[in-house]
Design a protein around this motif. Structure first.
Motif, PDB file in Angstrom:
ATOM      1  N   TYR A   8       0.820  -1.224   0.000  1.00 26.17           N
ATOM      2  CA  TYR A   8       0.000   0.000   0.000  1.00 26.17           C
ATOM      3  C   TYR A   8       0.846   1.263   0.000  1.00 26.17           C
ATOM      4  O   TYR A   8       0.331   2.356  -0.161  1.00 26.17           O
ATOM      5  CB  TYR A   8      -0.880  -0.001   1.272  1.00 26.17           C
ATOM      6  CG  TYR A   8      -0.101  -0.368   2.532  1.00 26.17           C
ATOM      7  CD1 TYR A   8       0.773   0.524   3.133  1.00 26.17           C
ATOM      8  CD2 TYR A   8      -0.202  -1.648   3.081  1.00 26.17           C
ATOM      9  CE1 TYR A   8       1.506   0.169   4.252  1.00 26.17           C
ATOM     10  CE2 TYR A   8       0.529  -2.005   4.208  1.00 26.17           C
ATOM     11  CZ  TYR A   8       1.388  -1.086   4.786  1.00 26.17           C
ATOM     12  OH  TYR A   8       2.124  -1.440   5.875  1.00 26.17           O
ATOM     13  N   ALA A  47       8.820   7.827  10.094  1.00 30.93           N
ATOM     14  CA  ALA A  47      10.035   7.686   9.292  1.00 30.93           C
ATOM     15  C   ALA A  47       9.920   6.442   8.420  1.00 30.93           C
ATOM     16  O   ALA A  47       9.460   5.391   8.880  1.00 30.93           O
ATOM     17  CB  ALA A  47      11.263   7.579  10.196  1.00 30.93           C
ATOM     18  N   TRP A  99      11.466   3.833   7.541  1.00 30.18           N
ATOM     19  CA  TRP A  99      12.513   2.866   7.880  1.00 30.18           C
ATOM     20  C   TRP A  99      11.903   1.489   8.106  1.00 30.18           C
ATOM     21  O   TRP A  99      10.764   1.391   8.576  1.00 30.18           O
ATOM     22  CB  TRP A  99      13.205   3.249   9.200  1.00 30.18           C
ATOM     23  CG  TRP A  99      14.038   4.476   9.154  1.00 30.18           C
ATOM     24  CD1 TRP A  99      14.858   4.874   8.135  1.00 30.18           C
ATOM     25  CD2 TRP A  99      14.169   5.465  10.190  1.00 30.18           C
ATOM     26  NE1 TRP A  99      15.481   6.065   8.474  1.00 30.18           N
ATOM     27  CE2 TRP A  99      15.075   6.432   9.728  1.00 30.18           C
ATOM     28  CE3 TRP A  99      13.613   5.615  11.461  1.00 30.18           C
ATOM     29  CZ2 TRP A  99      15.439   7.546  10.487  1.00 30.18           C
ATOM     30  CZ3 TRP A  99      13.959   6.713  12.226  1.00 30.18           C
ATOM     31  CH2 TRP A  99      14.878   7.665  11.741  1.00 30.18           C
ATOM     32  N   THR A 110       6.480   6.726  14.752  1.00 28.26           N
ATOM     33  CA  THR A 110       6.320   5.473  14.031  1.00 28.26           C
ATOM     34  C   THR A 110       7.549   5.319  13.145  1.00 28.26           C
ATOM     35  O   THR A 110       7.736   6.050  12.181  1.00 28.26           O
ATOM     36  CB  THR A 110       4.963   5.416  13.279  1.00 28.26           C
ATOM     37  OG1 THR A 110       4.865   4.171  12.587  1.00 28.26           O
ATOM     38  CG2 THR A 110       4.747   6.561  12.314  1.00 28.26           C
ATOM     39  N   GLY A 131       9.149   2.019  12.520  1.00 32.78           N
ATOM     40  CA  GLY A 131       9.425   0.634  12.136  1.00 32.78           C
ATOM     41  C   GLY A 131       9.698  -0.225  13.360  1.00 32.78           C
ATOM     42  O   GLY A 131       9.252   0.097  14.467  1.00 32.78           O
ATOM     43  N   ASN A 147       1.491  -0.586  13.248  1.00 36.35           N
ATOM     44  CA  ASN A 147       0.216  -1.206  12.885  1.00 36.35           C
ATOM     45  C   ASN A 147       0.370  -2.681  12.561  1.00 36.35           C
ATOM     46  O   ASN A 147       1.380  -3.103  12.001  1.00 36.35           O
ATOM     47  CB  ASN A 147      -0.382  -0.481  11.674  1.00 36.35           C
ATOM     48  CG  ASN A 147      -0.834   0.936  12.020  1.00 36.35           C
ATOM     49  OD1 ASN A 147      -1.108   1.230  13.183  1.00 36.35           O
ATOM     50  ND2 ASN A 147      -0.900   1.805  11.030  1.00 36.35           N
ATOM     51  N   ASP A 184      -1.767  -3.822  10.527  1.00 34.42           N
ATOM     52  CA  ASP A 184      -2.164  -3.585   9.127  1.00 34.42           C
ATOM     53  C   ASP A 184      -3.322  -4.438   8.632  1.00 34.42           C
ATOM     54  O   ASP A 184      -4.250  -3.931   8.044  1.00 34.42           O
ATOM     55  CB  ASP A 184      -0.973  -3.713   8.166  1.00 34.42           C
ATOM     56  CG  ASP A 184      -0.166  -2.429   8.118  1.00 34.42           C
ATOM     57  OD1 ASP A 184      -0.647  -1.405   8.630  1.00 34.42           O
ATOM     58  OD2 ASP A 184       0.953  -2.446   7.588  1.00 34.42           O
ATOM     59  N   ILE A 186      -5.321  -1.218   8.101  1.00 31.09           N
ATOM     60  CA  ILE A 186      -5.828  -0.592   6.879  1.00 31.09           C
ATOM     61  C   ILE A 186      -7.013  -1.409   6.370  1.00 31.09           C
ATOM     62  O   ILE A 186      -6.933  -2.639   6.303  1.00 31.09           O
ATOM     63  CB  ILE A 186      -4.738  -0.543   5.788  1.00 31.09           C
ATOM     64  CG1 ILE A 186      -3.452   0.093   6.327  1.00 31.09           C
ATOM     65  CG2 ILE A 186      -5.230   0.212   4.564  1.00 31.09           C
ATOM     66  CD1 ILE A 186      -2.305   0.119   5.326  1.00 31.09           C
ATOM     67  N   VAL A 207      -5.285   4.549   1.085  1.00 34.59           N
ATOM     68  CA  VAL A 207      -5.127   5.649   0.134  1.00 34.59           C
ATOM     69  C   VAL A 207      -4.463   5.016  -1.089  1.00 34.59           C
ATOM     70  O   VAL A 207      -3.344   4.488  -0.987  1.00 34.59           O
ATOM     71  CB  VAL A 207      -4.235   6.778   0.719  1.00 34.59           C
ATOM     72  CG1 VAL A 207      -4.060   7.899  -0.290  1.00 34.59           C
ATOM     73  CG2 VAL A 207      -4.821   7.311   2.023  1.00 34.59           C
ATOM     74  N   LEU A 233       1.485  11.494   5.662  1.00 29.15           N
ATOM     75  CA  LEU A 233       2.954  11.440   5.585  1.00 29.15           C
ATOM     76  C   LEU A 233       3.395  12.037   4.249  1.00 29.15           C
ATOM     77  O   LEU A 233       4.055  13.068   4.202  1.00 29.15           O
ATOM     78  CB  LEU A 233       3.443  10.003   5.776  1.00 29.15           C
ATOM     79  CG  LEU A 233       3.258   9.489   7.212  1.00 29.15           C
ATOM     80  CD1 LEU A 233       3.567   8.001   7.305  1.00 29.15           C
ATOM     81  CD2 LEU A 233       4.107  10.271   8.221  1.00 29.15           C
TER      82      LEU A 233
END
Ligand code: SAM
Ligand code: DTB
Ligand code: SF4
Length: 335
Positions: free
Chosen positions: A77, A118, A120, A148, A150, A171, A173, A210, A243, A309
């Motif tokens: 995503y 970030a 990462w 956030t 990683g 997340n 996810d 998500i 998104v 972001l």
């Protein structure tokens, strides 16, 4: 099934890094909630919401990408992955001065939480030192700090706690059985391990997922059950709507029925009664009535500001007007 029971049956696990998982919410029970007639589901969600929160209050959190693009992970995503051609340029980490300016802007606009992201897989110890300084900038200005970044080691989580970090976002996810369709470069257990490190360090957990990545209701039930069965469940639960960014593998996913999104928010509220449930990414693409239904279903936090972001967020003035039209209020940061 009892929608108000709060005390989880915790299974005891040996190692520190293995997260505590309860069986409070079997997937079938979560799916049964998602399947309820919408008026019934909304009534239950609103009842739970009122027991634990002021239903007229909205938390405003502002996001800032402190290190954008060039990420080695292949999350299907994500516009910031090097695996997808999305035109997002990789940048260096932002300076404390630039971050302070963004924090002051967010504070003046009325945000109470500031979240720094970030691109990462995991921060290096040198990266972390710089982030610690950025956390101090946010705390100096009197906002709640969230990051956030990683995956984290236990030591890194402790260091962030020492710098004053309030929340760490990481997340899950999607449901465990769907995860491999979306990401191949790290697995579900890695995510659970990072959440356990964050919890162990005494930082509040922000974890969600998500919706709209082609999953069925059963997939959404699997995600919510995982989150609700973390013991304790996260203090903050972002429910993102995908998104669709051109160049990512998920760019052409068919649209999700907005009422399915509302249902997901309602079930997050019922299964995680005390959590802040955040209507996160995707509001720009969502009409106001759907957003209002999400607030009525128990969403009590939004991302607030021009950008998420790298993609655009809902317009700040439109947000202020919507909240005012709904008679909802927010809390300002003070310092
Ligand atoms: N790189 C870190 C990581 O993934 O752990 C932190 C930043 S990452 C962008 C944070 C979260 O943003 C992801 O876990 C995902 O849930 C969300 N996200 C990223 N791209 C998205 C998109 N296109 N639509 C909705 N949510 C998205
Ligand atoms: C979360 O759950 N959603 C935010 C935040 N945590 C870091 C990120 C949304 C990203 C949306 C697409 C983008 O702008 O990159
Ligand atoms: Fe990298 Fe995070 Fe994007 Fe995945 S979601 S590609 S880890 S920035």
């Amino acid at each position: 099934m009892n929608t108000t029971v709060e005390s989880p049956v915790t299974l005891h696990r040996p190692a520190k890094t293995v997260p505590a998982i309860s069986d409070r919410w079997p997937v079938a029970d979560v799916q049964a909630l998602l399947d309820l007639p919408l008026p019934e589901l909304m009534h239950r969600a609103q009842t739970v919401h009122r027991e634990h929160h002021d239903p007229t209050h909205m938390e405003l959190a502002t996001l800032l990408s402190i290190k954008t693009g060039g990420c080695p992970e292949d999350c299907g995503y994500c516009p910031q992955s090097v695996h997808h051609e999305t035109g997002v340029a990789a940048t260096k980490m932002m300076t404390p001065e630039a971050v302070r300016e963004a924090v002051l802007g967010a504070k003046a606009a009325g945000a109470s939480r500031f979240c720094m992201g970030a691109a990462w897989r995991a921060p290096t110890d040198r990266d972390l030192e710089k982030v610690e300084e950025l956390v101090r900038v946010v705390k100096d200005e009197g906002l709640e700090a969230c990051c956030t970044l990683g995956m984290l080691t236990g030591d890194q989580a402790q260091r962030l706690k020492g710098a004053g970090l309030d929340y760490y976002n990481h997340n899950l996810d999607t449901a465990p059985e769907l995860y491999g369709n979306v990401i191949s470069t790290r697995d579900y257990q890695d995510r659970l391990d990072t959440l356990a490190q964050v919890r162990e360090a005494g930082i509040s957990v922000c974890s969600g997922g998500i919706v709209g990545m082609g999953e069925s209701r059963a997939g959404r039930a699997g995600l919510i059950a995982q989150l609700a069965n973390l013991s304790p469940y996260p203090e903050s639960v972002p429910i993102n709507h995908l998104v669709k960014v051109p160049g990512t593998p998920l760019a052409d996913e068919p649209d999700l029925d907005p009422l399915e999104f509302v249902r997901t928010v309602a079930v997050a509220r019922i299964t995680m009664p005390r959590a802040k449930v955040r209507l996160s990414a995707g509001r720009r693409q969502m009409d106001e009535s759907t957003q209002a239904l999400c607030f009525l279903a128990g969403a009590n936090s939004i991302f607030y500001g021009d950008k998420l972001l790298v993609t655009g967020n809902a317009d700040v003035e439109a947000d202020q007007q919507l909240l005012a039209r709904m008679g909802m209020h927010t809390t300002r940061a003070h310092a």
